[in-house]
Design a protein around this motif. Structure first.
Motif, PDB file in Angstrom:
ATOM      1  N   THR A  69       0.812  -1.214   0.000  1.00 17.42           N
ATOM      2  CA  THR A  69       0.000   0.000   0.000  1.00 17.42           C
ATOM      3  C   THR A  69       0.850   1.270   0.000  1.00 17.42           C
ATOM      4  O   THR A  69       0.502   2.266  -0.644  1.00 17.42           O
ATOM      5  CB  THR A  69      -0.931   0.002   1.227  1.00 17.42           C
ATOM      6  OG1 THR A  69      -1.821  -1.118   1.136  1.00 17.42           O
ATOM      7  CG2 THR A  69      -1.747   1.282   1.280  1.00 17.42           C
ATOM      8  N   HIS A  70       1.974   1.241   0.705  1.00 20.94           N
ATOM      9  CA  HIS A  70       2.826   2.429   0.812  1.00 20.94           C
ATOM     10  C   HIS A  70       4.122   2.290   0.009  1.00 20.94           C
ATOM     11  O   HIS A  70       5.015   3.111   0.162  1.00 20.94           O
ATOM     12  CB  HIS A  70       3.144   2.718   2.286  1.00 20.94           C
ATOM     13  CG  HIS A  70       1.921   2.934   3.129  1.00 20.94           C
ATOM     14  ND1 HIS A  70       1.118   4.048   3.004  1.00 20.94           N
ATOM     15  CD2 HIS A  70       1.350   2.154   4.085  1.00 20.94           C
ATOM     16  CE1 HIS A  70       0.115   3.970   3.865  1.00 20.94           C
ATOM     17  NE2 HIS A  70       0.229   2.825   4.528  1.00 20.94           N
ATOM     18  N   ASP A  71       4.194   1.245  -0.808  1.00 30.46           N
ATOM     19  CA  ASP A  71       5.378   1.047  -1.647  1.00 30.46           C
ATOM     20  C   ASP A  71       5.051   1.557  -3.050  1.00 30.46           C
ATOM     21  O   ASP A  71       4.528   0.833  -3.889  1.00 30.46           O
ATOM     22  CB  ASP A  71       5.775  -0.433  -1.688  1.00 30.46           C
ATOM     23  CG  ASP A  71       7.158  -0.639  -2.282  1.00 30.46           C
ATOM     24  OD1 ASP A  71       7.533   0.152  -3.177  1.00 30.46           O
ATOM     25  OD2 ASP A  71       7.854  -1.584  -1.875  1.00 30.46           O
ATOM     26  N   TYR A  72       5.389   2.816  -3.295  1.00 22.05           N
ATOM     27  CA  TYR A  72       5.025   3.431  -4.556  1.00 22.05           C
ATOM     28  C   TYR A  72       5.882   2.939  -5.723  1.00 22.05           C
ATOM     29  O   TYR A  72       5.488   3.076  -6.884  1.00 22.05           O
ATOM     30  CB  TYR A  72       5.120   4.955  -4.437  1.00 22.05           C
ATOM     31  CG  TYR A  72       4.205   5.532  -3.367  1.00 22.05           C
ATOM     32  CD1 TYR A  72       2.976   4.927  -3.093  1.00 22.05           C
ATOM     33  CD2 TYR A  72       4.573   6.654  -2.629  1.00 22.05           C
ATOM     34  CE1 TYR A  72       2.140   5.444  -2.116  1.00 22.05           C
ATOM     35  CE2 TYR A  72       3.739   7.166  -1.643  1.00 22.05           C
ATOM     36  CZ  TYR A  72       2.523   6.556  -1.392  1.00 22.05           C
ATOM     37  OH  TYR A  72       1.692   7.053  -0.423  1.00 22.05           O
ATOM     38  N   TYR A  86      -3.783   5.853  -4.441  1.00 23.79           N
ATOM     39  CA  TYR A  86      -5.019   5.065  -4.357  1.00 23.79           C
ATOM     40  C   TYR A  86      -5.904   5.346  -5.573  1.00 23.79           C
ATOM     41  O   TYR A  86      -6.440   4.418  -6.204  1.00 23.79           O
ATOM     42  CB  TYR A  86      -5.791   5.382  -3.076  1.00 23.79           C
ATOM     43  CG  TYR A  86      -5.367   4.598  -1.866  1.00 23.79           C
ATOM     44  CD1 TYR A  86      -5.429   3.209  -1.857  1.00 23.79           C
ATOM     45  CD2 TYR A  86      -4.923   5.242  -0.713  1.00 23.79           C
ATOM     46  CE1 TYR A  86      -5.043   2.482  -0.736  1.00 23.79           C
ATOM     47  CE2 TYR A  86      -4.538   4.518   0.415  1.00 23.79           C
ATOM     48  CZ  TYR A  86      -4.592   3.143   0.387  1.00 23.79           C
ATOM     49  OH  TYR A  86      -4.207   2.420   1.495  1.00 23.79           O
ATOM     50  N   LYS A 116      -6.439  10.152   4.568  1.00 22.32           N
ATOM     51  CA  LYS A 116      -5.218   9.809   3.838  1.00 22.32           C
ATOM     52  C   LYS A 116      -4.455  11.070   3.449  1.00 22.32           C
ATOM     53  O   LYS A 116      -5.044  12.135   3.227  1.00 22.32           O
ATOM     54  CB  LYS A 116      -5.559   9.011   2.575  1.00 22.32           C
ATOM     55  CG  LYS A 116      -6.391   7.757   2.808  1.00 22.32           C
ATOM     56  CD  LYS A 116      -5.629   6.728   3.622  1.00 22.32           C
ATOM     57  CE  LYS A 116      -6.373   5.400   3.670  1.00 22.32           C
ATOM     58  NZ  LYS A 116      -7.661   5.463   4.360  1.00 22.32           N
ATOM     59  N   SER A 117      -3.129  10.945   3.376  1.00 18.97           N
ATOM     60  CA  SER A 117      -2.288  12.065   2.940  1.00 18.97           C
ATOM     61  C   SER A 117      -2.441  12.271   1.439  1.00 18.97           C
ATOM     62  O   SER A 117      -3.045  11.449   0.743  1.00 18.97           O
ATOM     63  CB  SER A 117      -0.819  11.780   3.285  1.00 18.97           C
ATOM     64  OG  SER A 117      -0.358  10.625   2.593  1.00 18.97           O
ATOM     65  N   GLN A 124       4.028  -0.162  -6.907  1.00 17.35           N
ATOM     66  CA  GLN A 124       2.785   0.263  -7.563  1.00 17.35           C
ATOM     67  C   GLN A 124       3.063   0.876  -8.933  1.00 17.35           C
ATOM     68  O   GLN A 124       2.336   0.622  -9.896  1.00 17.35           O
ATOM     69  CB  GLN A 124       2.056   1.270  -6.676  1.00 17.35           C
ATOM     70  CG  GLN A 124       1.496   0.670  -5.396  1.00 17.35           C
ATOM     71  CD  GLN A 124       0.670   1.675  -4.601  1.00 17.35           C
ATOM     72  OE1 GLN A 124      -0.128   2.417  -5.171  1.00 17.35           O
ATOM     73  NE2 GLN A 124       0.861   1.703  -3.292  1.00 17.35           N
ATOM     74  N   THR A 135      -4.833  -2.149  -4.069  1.00 15.83           N
ATOM     75  CA  THR A 135      -4.021  -1.851  -2.884  1.00 15.83           C
ATOM     76  C   THR A 135      -4.895  -1.603  -1.660  1.00 15.83           C
ATOM     77  O   THR A 135      -4.409  -1.135  -0.638  1.00 15.83           O
ATOM     78  CB  THR A 135      -3.138  -0.618  -3.136  1.00 15.83           C
ATOM     79  OG1 THR A 135      -3.961   0.490  -3.519  1.00 15.83           O
ATOM     80  CG2 THR A 135      -2.127  -0.894  -4.234  1.00 15.83           C
ATOM     81  N   THR A 136      -6.167  -1.903  -1.769  1.00 17.93           N
ATOM     82  CA  THR A 136      -7.081  -1.821  -0.633  1.00 17.93           C
ATOM     83  C   THR A 136      -8.250  -2.756  -0.892  1.00 17.93           C
ATOM     84  O   THR A 136      -8.425  -3.275  -2.008  1.00 17.93           O
ATOM     85  CB  THR A 136      -7.604  -0.387  -0.437  1.00 17.93           C
ATOM     86  OG1 THR A 136      -8.394  -0.333   0.759  1.00 17.93           O
ATOM     87  CG2 THR A 136      -8.490   0.041  -1.609  1.00 17.93           C
ATOM     88  N   ASP A 190      -0.242  12.067  -0.972  1.00 20.91           N
ATOM     89  CA  ASP A 190       0.408  11.054  -1.801  1.00 20.91           C
ATOM     90  C   ASP A 190      -0.360   9.736  -1.756  1.00 20.91           C
ATOM     91  O   ASP A 190      -0.477   9.035  -2.776  1.00 20.91           O
ATOM     92  CB  ASP A 190       1.862  10.844  -1.373  1.00 20.91           C
ATOM     93  CG  ASP A 190       1.985  10.503   0.099  1.00 20.91           C
ATOM     94  OD1 ASP A 190       1.370  11.196   0.919  1.00 20.91           O
ATOM     95  OD2 ASP A 190       2.702   9.541   0.431  1.00 20.91           O
ATOM     96  N   GLU A 191      -0.912   9.390  -0.599  1.00 23.19           N
ATOM     97  CA  GLU A 191      -1.741   8.186  -0.509  1.00 23.19           C
ATOM     98  C   GLU A 191      -2.999   8.334  -1.357  1.00 23.19           C
ATOM     99  O   GLU A 191      -3.382   7.401  -2.090  1.00 23.19           O
ATOM    100  CB  GLU A 191      -2.132   7.934   0.951  1.00 23.19           C
ATOM    101  CG  GLU A 191      -0.990   7.485   1.841  1.00 23.19           C
ATOM    102  CD  GLU A 191      -1.423   7.318   3.290  1.00 23.19           C
ATOM    103  OE1 GLU A 191      -1.031   6.320   3.910  1.00 23.19           O
ATOM    104  OE2 GLU A 191      -2.154   8.205   3.799  1.00 23.19           O
TER     105      GLU A 191
END
Length: 452
Positions: free
Chosen positions: A190-193, A273, A265-266, A196, A288-289, A268-269
């Protein structure tokens, strides 16, 4: 068994469809073998059939957890099914035919043209060779990038595990198969851009269409030679529509979810997403969710995106991006009082316009019928059933989590929808088409009231 005379009467479309059906049936039997299973695991035939159909149609809907059921041999066999379904049975067939030193005759060229929705027979063998080479190169690059990152980031300490998972993820993303080895898609990234981004690029390469990739490669070769190159109308329309839908989808996800799922969410998130799920809705099927966390407007919008699907002659399904473009262009031309549809300095052929509306109508009817049947058979929320059916038709694989709750009749309905999404509406119509008939007479024409 069919007699020789009956075999001769089979059209190229029927041969292709029967080939995919036969491949699914054979693969479903093979996937039942204990040789492909983890110790102590058994798989029912309906679940094996569903998995085989989902793999060959490169959809990604599953009723099992892949890594819990299959051992490494079973998983490698699944990746082979991804290749056959994504790249095309005739592409790989042509490759093996050439390895045996056989000549590609007229009949085989017609099969290739049918499998890849081509209207001409010229240059098909070179096209198949280019498709196979580009696919293998893209998958290899994806494997190296993902495998290396898995090791560097510490996801796997053993190089074999890192590149094994990198290989599966690369093939699954490029063929838009949507399968994963973790049981939760890409929720662990989820936080590994970086992961992604690589996955999104692989999905785009697979879904944008092989003719576009071939033309892009030709463009760069012309540019090195300092020669002039003009992209085809197909590539212009496909590229414009494909990336416009990605941007529109990302914006709509953000708008619909900024007070809901994205509220805490921030920036970037929120960006990743929205962008990732917009790209994945083209035909990728990875997430990713948990999709069920999205609000109803987002689920309906994503259903529409999956219904449109990927580009023609790609690894994806749906009505295809060019069909959607022709529909919109025709409506706008009609609103402005034009009888002809003109785009990029060219005029669309009436037959293509008619085909687009036929494809759209048949697709709506199929999805509508499937939704009605599933609502009748299953006690599940309507929006989740609509989402699941559109995911199957678009060979996407995104799910709200209801796939495992379906009974055998519901699974069979999705299997049929997945296969129709893979072979395409046009091929479905040609499969059912009878011999052309020439009208010996015409009736008097008369106007009727339309639309009001």
């Amino acid at each position: 068994m069919l007699s020789s005379n009956q075999k001769r009467r089979l059209t190229s479309v029927q041969i292709i469809v029967f080939s995919y059906v036969a491949l699914i049936l054979v693969s479903s039997l093979l996937l039942c073998l204990p040789f492909f299973h983890n110790p102590g695991i058994s798989l029912s035939y309906i679940d094996s059939l569903f998995t085989a159909a989902s793999a060959i149609s490169v959809t990604g809907l599953t009723v099992i957890t892949i890594h819990e059921v299959f051992n490494q041999w079973g998983i490698l066999f699944l990746t082979l099914l991804f290749q056959v379904g994504g790249i095309g049975i005739m592409t790989l067939g042509t490759f093996f035919w050439m390895l045996l030193g056989k000549q590609i005759g007229l009949e085989q060229r017609i099969w290739i043209a049918t499998d890849h929705n081509r209207s001409t027979l010229s240059g098909l063998v070179d096209l198949m060779r280019n498709i196979l080479v580009m696919a293998l190169i893209i998958e290899l690059i994806g494997t190296i990038l993902l495998g290396s990152h898995f090791m560097i980031a510490g996801y796997y300490t053993d190089w074999y595990d890192a590149f094994y998972h990198g290989y599966f993820a690369s093939v699954s993303a490029f063929t838009n198969a949507g399968f994963d080895l973790h049981g939760n898609s890409l929720l662990g990234f989820t936080h590994d851009y970086i992961v992604q981004t690589i996955v999104m690029l692989l999905i785009i390469c697979g879904a944008i269409g092989f003719p576009v990739l071939v033309e892009l490669r030709t463009y760069f070769s012309y540019r090195r030679a300092k020669a002039r190159f003009t992209f085809s109308l197909f590539t212009k329309i496909t590229t414009l529509t494909f990336f416009s839908l990605i941007v529109i989808g990302a914006v709509l996800i953000y708008v619909f979810e900024r007070q809901h799922f994205l509220a805490d969410k921030s920036w970037d998130e929120s960006l990743f997403y929205s962008l990732f799920h917009s790209v994945s809705s083209r035909s990728g099927g990875l997430s990713t969710t948990e999709i069920s966390l999205f609000s109803t407007p987002t689920l309906i919008m994503l259903s529409a995106m999956m219904f449109i699907g990927a580009s023609p002659s790609s690894v994806g399904g749906g009505i295809r991006t060019t069909t959607f473009f022709v529909l919109i262009a025709t409506v706008f031309a009609n609103m402005r009082g034009y009888k002809d549809v003109k785009v990029f300095g060219r005029e669309l052929v009436d037959e293509d316009i008619m085909r687009s509306f036929v494809v759209f109508f048949i697709a709506i009817v199929l999805v509508f019928m499937a939704v009605i049947m599933l609502v009748w058979l299953e006690d599940l929320p309507f929006q989740h059933i609509l989402f699941e059916v559109c995911s199957a038709f678009g060979t996407t694989g995104l799910s709200t989590g209801i796939t495992t709750q379906l009974g055998a009749p519901g699974k069979l309905i999705l299997i049929i929808i997945m296969m129709i999404g893979r072979v395409g509406i046009i091929n479905l119509l040609l499969f059912l088409k009878r011999d052309d008939r020439i009208a010996r007479y015409h009736h008097p024409k008369e106007r009727i009231i339309i639309g009001q």
